[in-house]
Every structure is written in C-alpha cells, then in structure tokens.
Design an enzyme around this catalytic site. Sequence first.
Site, PDB file in Angstrom:
ATOM      1  N   GLU B 126       0.853  -1.187   0.000  1.00  0.00           N
ATOM      2  CA  GLU B 126       0.000   0.000   0.000  1.00  0.00           C
ATOM      3  C   GLU B 126       0.888   1.236   0.000  1.00  0.00           C
ATOM      4  O   GLU B 126       2.076   1.143   0.321  1.00  0.00           O
ATOM      5  CB  GLU B 126      -0.909  -0.002   1.227  1.00  0.00           C
ATOM      6  N   PHE B 155       1.737  -0.073  -6.491  1.00  0.00           N
ATOM      7  CA  PHE B 155       2.741  -0.850  -7.241  1.00  0.00           C
ATOM      8  C   PHE B 155       2.209  -2.213  -7.661  1.00  0.00           C
ATOM      9  O   PHE B 155       2.879  -3.225  -7.524  1.00  0.00           O
ATOM     10  CB  PHE B 155       4.015  -1.056  -6.401  1.00  0.00           C
ATOM     11  N   SER B 157       1.388  -4.996 -10.124  1.00  0.00           N
ATOM     12  CA  SER B 157       1.748  -5.471 -11.467  1.00  0.00           C
ATOM     13  C   SER B 157       0.514  -5.981 -12.185  1.00  0.00           C
ATOM     14  O   SER B 157      -0.231  -6.787 -11.639  1.00  0.00           O
ATOM     15  CB  SER B 157       2.772  -6.589 -11.377  1.00  0.00           C
ATOM     16  N   ARG B 266      35.612  -7.731 -30.176  1.00  0.00           N
ATOM     17  CA  ARG B 266      36.028  -6.322 -30.144  1.00  0.00           C
ATOM     18  C   ARG B 266      37.539  -6.207 -29.960  1.00  0.00           C
ATOM     19  O   ARG B 266      38.110  -6.860 -29.097  1.00  0.00           O
ATOM     20  CB  ARG B 266      35.296  -5.633 -28.985  1.00  0.00           C
ATOM     21  N   HIS B 337      30.793  -3.547 -22.711  1.00  0.00           N
ATOM     22  CA  HIS B 337      30.370  -3.119 -24.048  1.00  0.00           C
ATOM     23  C   HIS B 337      30.750  -1.668 -24.351  1.00  0.00           C
ATOM     24  O   HIS B 337      30.515  -1.193 -25.454  1.00  0.00           O
ATOM     25  CB  HIS B 337      28.850  -3.277 -24.212  1.00  0.00           C
ATOM     26  N   GLY B 338      31.263  -0.964 -23.351  1.00  0.00           N
ATOM     27  CA  GLY B 338      31.610   0.437 -23.565  1.00  0.00           C
ATOM     28  C   GLY B 338      30.379   1.236 -23.948  1.00  0.00           C
ATOM     29  O   GLY B 338      29.268   0.932 -23.492  1.00  0.00           O
ATOM     30  N   GLU B 362       9.111  -7.887  -4.046  1.00  0.00           N
ATOM     31  CA  GLU B 362       8.936  -9.178  -3.369  1.00  0.00           C
ATOM     32  C   GLU B 362       9.658  -9.148  -2.015  1.00  0.00           C
ATOM     33  O   GLU B 362      10.187 -10.147  -1.550  1.00  0.00           O
ATOM     34  CB  GLU B 362       9.469 -10.360  -4.205  1.00  0.00           C
ATOM     35  N   GLU B 366      16.834  -5.349   1.814  1.00  0.00           N
ATOM     36  CA  GLU B 366      17.029  -5.023   3.231  1.00  0.00           C
ATOM     37  C   GLU B 366      16.113  -5.906   4.088  1.00  0.00           C
ATOM     38  O   GLU B 366      16.524  -6.443   5.115  1.00  0.00           O
ATOM     39  CB  GLU B 366      16.732  -3.546   3.483  1.00  0.00           C
ATOM     40  N   ARG B 374      16.594 -12.348  11.721  1.00  0.00           N
ATOM     41  CA  ARG B 374      15.586 -12.754  12.710  1.00  0.00           C
ATOM     42  C   ARG B 374      15.715 -14.250  12.998  1.00  0.00           C
ATOM     43  O   ARG B 374      15.673 -14.691  14.124  1.00  0.00           O
ATOM     44  CB  ARG B 374      14.205 -12.436  12.144  1.00  0.00           C
TER      45      ARG B 374
END
Lengths: 249, 379
Positions: B126, B155, B157, B266, B337-338, B362, B366, B374
């Site tokens: 929420e 938020f 989806s 490259r 890839h620069g 999800e 943190e 815990r």
Amino acid sequence: MKVLVPVKRVIDYNVKIRVKPDGSGVETQNVKMSMNPFDEISIEEAVRMKEKGVAEEVIAVSMGPQQCQETLRTALAMGADRGIHVKTDDVLEPLAVAKMLKAIAEKEQPQMIIVGKQAIDDDCNQTGQMTAALLGWSQATFASVIELGEGTAKVTREIDGGLETVDIKLPAVVTSDLRLNEPRYASLPNIMKAKKKPIEEMDPASLGVDTTPRVKTLKVSEPPKRQGGVKVESVQELVSKLVNEAKVI
Amino acid sequence: MDFELSPDQAAFRETASQFAAEELAPHAAAWDEQGIFPVDTLRRAAEVGFGGIYVSEDVGGSGLSRLDAAVIFEELAAGCTSTAAYISIHNMAAWMIDRFGSGAQRERWLPALTRMQTLASYCLTEPGAGSDAAALRTRAVRDGDHYVLNGTKAFISGASRTDLYVCMVRTGEEGANGISCIVVEKDTPGLGFGQLERKMGWNSQPTAMVTFDDCRVPVANRIGEEGQGFRIAMQGLDGGRLNIAACSIGGARACFEAAREHVLERRAFGRTLAEFQALQFKLADMATALEASRLMVHRAAALLDRGDTEATMHCAMAKRFATDAGFDVCNEALQLHGGYGYLRDYPLERFLRDVRVHQILEGTNEIMRVIIARRLLGR
C-alpha cells in the site's frame, strides 16, 4: 494408418560450429544437441495427421548413441506415440540409415515415412530418397503441403521454379521442407507424459544392416575467412578485375 | 547430493529456452519501448504450461516443483525479463488460490488462470505500507454475504489489465493476524485504478494503484480463513522470491553471454578485449557470481519443495544474493560493451533496467536481511 518419422540428434542450430584441431570432424563435446529442425517439422506433420484422425499411430525412430533417447523423448513430448532407438556408436551414413529404416518399415508397415529433407549437420539430403528407392515406394521430396486421400497423397513440393504438385500412391516416403508447418513446443505436461511412452531398443545387427561407412573423410576444415573488399576507381578497373582477377565474365 | 538437472528438468529448460528465443527475445525491445503488455504471447506461454507451473494438474496446471519453476524462469527471463517476471507473479497468485482456496474456488478460477485466459495480480503493498506490509490499512468490513472494501494498493503489477486481484485486506485487529486474503474480480463496482506508473524498467507490464471505494465482494471470494491472509501472502512470496531471483539470473546470463561474445570480437590496441587479463578476470567473476546465485536459488527451491522449516530463510538468502549479483553482472556486462552498452540498440541497458527492481520488490533486499537475521538470532 501408421506414420514413421526418423529423428536425428544434431548440433543445435544456435551453436557456433568449431572444427576439431586434428581436422577429424567438428567438436561435439560439451556442445548443445537438439532434434534436427526438419525432423521437428516431420513430427509436427505426423502429429497433426493423428489429431485430424487420418493417422492412428506416430512412431519416432532415432539412430545413434544413448543420448538419442533425449531426442526421442522430445518427439514423444510433441505427440509421437512410441519410439524406436537403434543404438549404435558407429558413424552412420545416409545409406546405412536408409537400410535400417527399410528394415523397420517392413516390420512396422507404416503407410508413410516423413523424413526431414536434410539434417543440418551433414546436409546430405539423401536419406529420404534412398529409403524410398530401397523400399520401392513412391517418394515426394521437399513437401510444403501434404493432403491425404484414399490410399494416395497430394504433395506440394518446393522446387527452384516455384511449386510443383504431385499425386503419389501410398505407402510413400515424403521429405519435409521448411514451410510445411510450424512445429509446436513440447509442453510441460506432455514432457511428463512422454516418460510413460515406450521406447524400444534395437541395434543395427538385429536389423541385419552393416553400417560400415562407404565414404572416407580425409579432412574437415573451416571455410576460408572472408576477406575485406577493395574500392575501385573506375568502371574500367571494375571490368578489368572481373575479367582478369575474379574471372567471372 | 546430486547437482545435475534430471532429464525432465533438462527437457523443461529446453522448451523454455526455445520459447524465450522465439517468442520473447525478438519482441522484448519493442515491448519495452512501447509499453506493450503482450497478452497473446502470455496465452501462448500458457499453452506450453507456463501459466500454472506449480499449480495442480486437475485444474490445468503443470504440477511441477519450485525447482522446476526456477529452471524455467531463468530461461524465460533470458528472453524478456519483464515478461517472465509478470508470468512469475501470475504463477504466484494462481498457486495461492490452488493451495489455500476451496474446491469450488479452485474450479471457478484456476482453469482459466492456468490457460492465462484470465490474468492475476497480487495486491499486498500500500502507499503507506511497503516493507512493513502487516501495517496495511485497506479495510474489508463484513456486510451480510459481502465484504465492503475501502483503501488503496500500490505498485500492482498488471493492474487495470488483469482479471483477478488477489488482495490482502484488514478484516480484524491491527497487525498480521487481522489480515485476510480476498479475490476481487475486475468489473466489480468500486474497484478502480490509478494512472499507469512511469517506470525505469518492467515496461512490458502495466503497474498502477488499485483503489477500493465501497467495493462489495462476496464472502465466497475469501481465500482461507479470516486472519489467515498474511500467512498466505508470505507463503506465496517465498516462492515468488525464488522466481524473481531466477529472473535476475536469466537476465544476467543473457548479458554475460553478450559480453563474452563482445570481448572475443572487439579489438583495441591491436588485440581482442578477451586478451586483456583485467577483462578476463571480470568475466570470471561474473560467471562465478551467476553460478553461486543459481546454486543458492536451486537449493532454496529444493527446501521449499520439501516443506523444510528453514526454507523461508534460504529463499530470502537466495533472493538477496541472486538479485544483487544479477544486477551487478548486467552492469559489468554493460561496462564491457563500452558506449555500445549504453545504447538501446543493444539489450544490455534494458536488462539492467529490468533486473534493478528485483532488488526492491517481493520484499526489498534489506527486508531479506531482516528475515535472515531474525532467524539467526531466534527472534
């Protein structure tokens, strides 16, 4: 009717092919292998025939080492009813494969064998034709449409000049081209169900076939690296190069 | 202990990787750029069995394990991370109905959900309750055979485009024990949506607020008992975290492979990039991080499949580790890839934007540490 579909385990089409340093072949160790894409198309076509009710059973056949069973499982997950694995570590050439297919066909009595037009590893494009010749069956190669009739089939073939339609009598060997259909994905539930479908194991000897290669591979090498182009100053120079260097006109 | 995929799992991976290469990867850039939610593609994915990977077979699910799902989501995400992530959310919501719903509820909703004829959203967060989810304030007040819902979810989806909203709402006291799980169907009067959020990534799925304004929902739509909602939500998230972690691995793997190809081709200072040891070491570290992430996710999935009491902590560890590592690998691949890595013509920046949010949702990383600590400290 029964439909027989040979499926070949080949290097996956996405893999960058590397030639073995000793020139004896291409690297297959730790390389992703999958079902030959044309064989996927053949399986799809046979399964669609079964779904339409015109075929009763679809039998997938693979020839080669133990891991061919993975390829057979894929065919079973796509909808084939059972598998036959001709187990051998020998190098198999199209003629040997065709002879073994003939032996299996004589036993199973399918009305149609749908063969991929070629395998993407050696690109031979021979197995279907040889199988038809050995069996004395009709053949229709490079099929883009197969319509079944009563004991017959109308096959649209992709040829250089366009499309050609042939009527053939069954039993027949048909080879599948790229545009015959778009194969389905093996769904997760069908992968599980495929585990319960039987795979019969046999070997070339039990089919009475001598698989000794008739062709000797002298050397496998990479195609020459592409060279950079050159800019020409004038039309005269271009024509002169085409005549004298490229020798194309 | 066996670290090999079973033949079945190898076949699932093959199917998922084919689907990703043919149906997802070619369109991912356009979906991202134009904000297209590819519903037709989702339905094709469901035909293959991706609509209810670990939902029971009697309602059209594939009946597979969490470990199978982790293998599958890695492959799908290598094609389009954002779309794979939505499929994973749909799977999580469908599983909650399968696991905790009544027979009638399962019959009513799951056959269409597993075919993705209907699509699901998971509504917990929420505006004022994110990490502290148990503080949620959306209320559901009993009125005869209905609940009357009032409040806002944020938020969400799929919001506005999906058909079923699996909502955690307060039916009782403050805290986790006062929360129930209620399914709200689209077109229910009083159900509304905010504006589509403008996001850094995950652009192939809409995200919006979901609002309830005296929204009357039949009591028959409650999943499980009153007060059980928070536990249902958390159990859904255990699996959801693994799915999201697997999606990070998939996106990062795609970037890693692109970077590997790039350094082999490259050239700079007369050599290929692959000949510089500093860059070799970088690739080695990326591959190691991917391998470690995958092992942790698969191990946590195996524990969850077994119903192990330590599964929640391992899911949190795997999610924290794999989503951090996944972002870092995308970022390193972009760096290798620069300037090209920064261009939209290359997929690196899209994967980077898509996996970034996996460190946040999800349960933020943190909060993953909170869950782990815990457990370690026995609180």
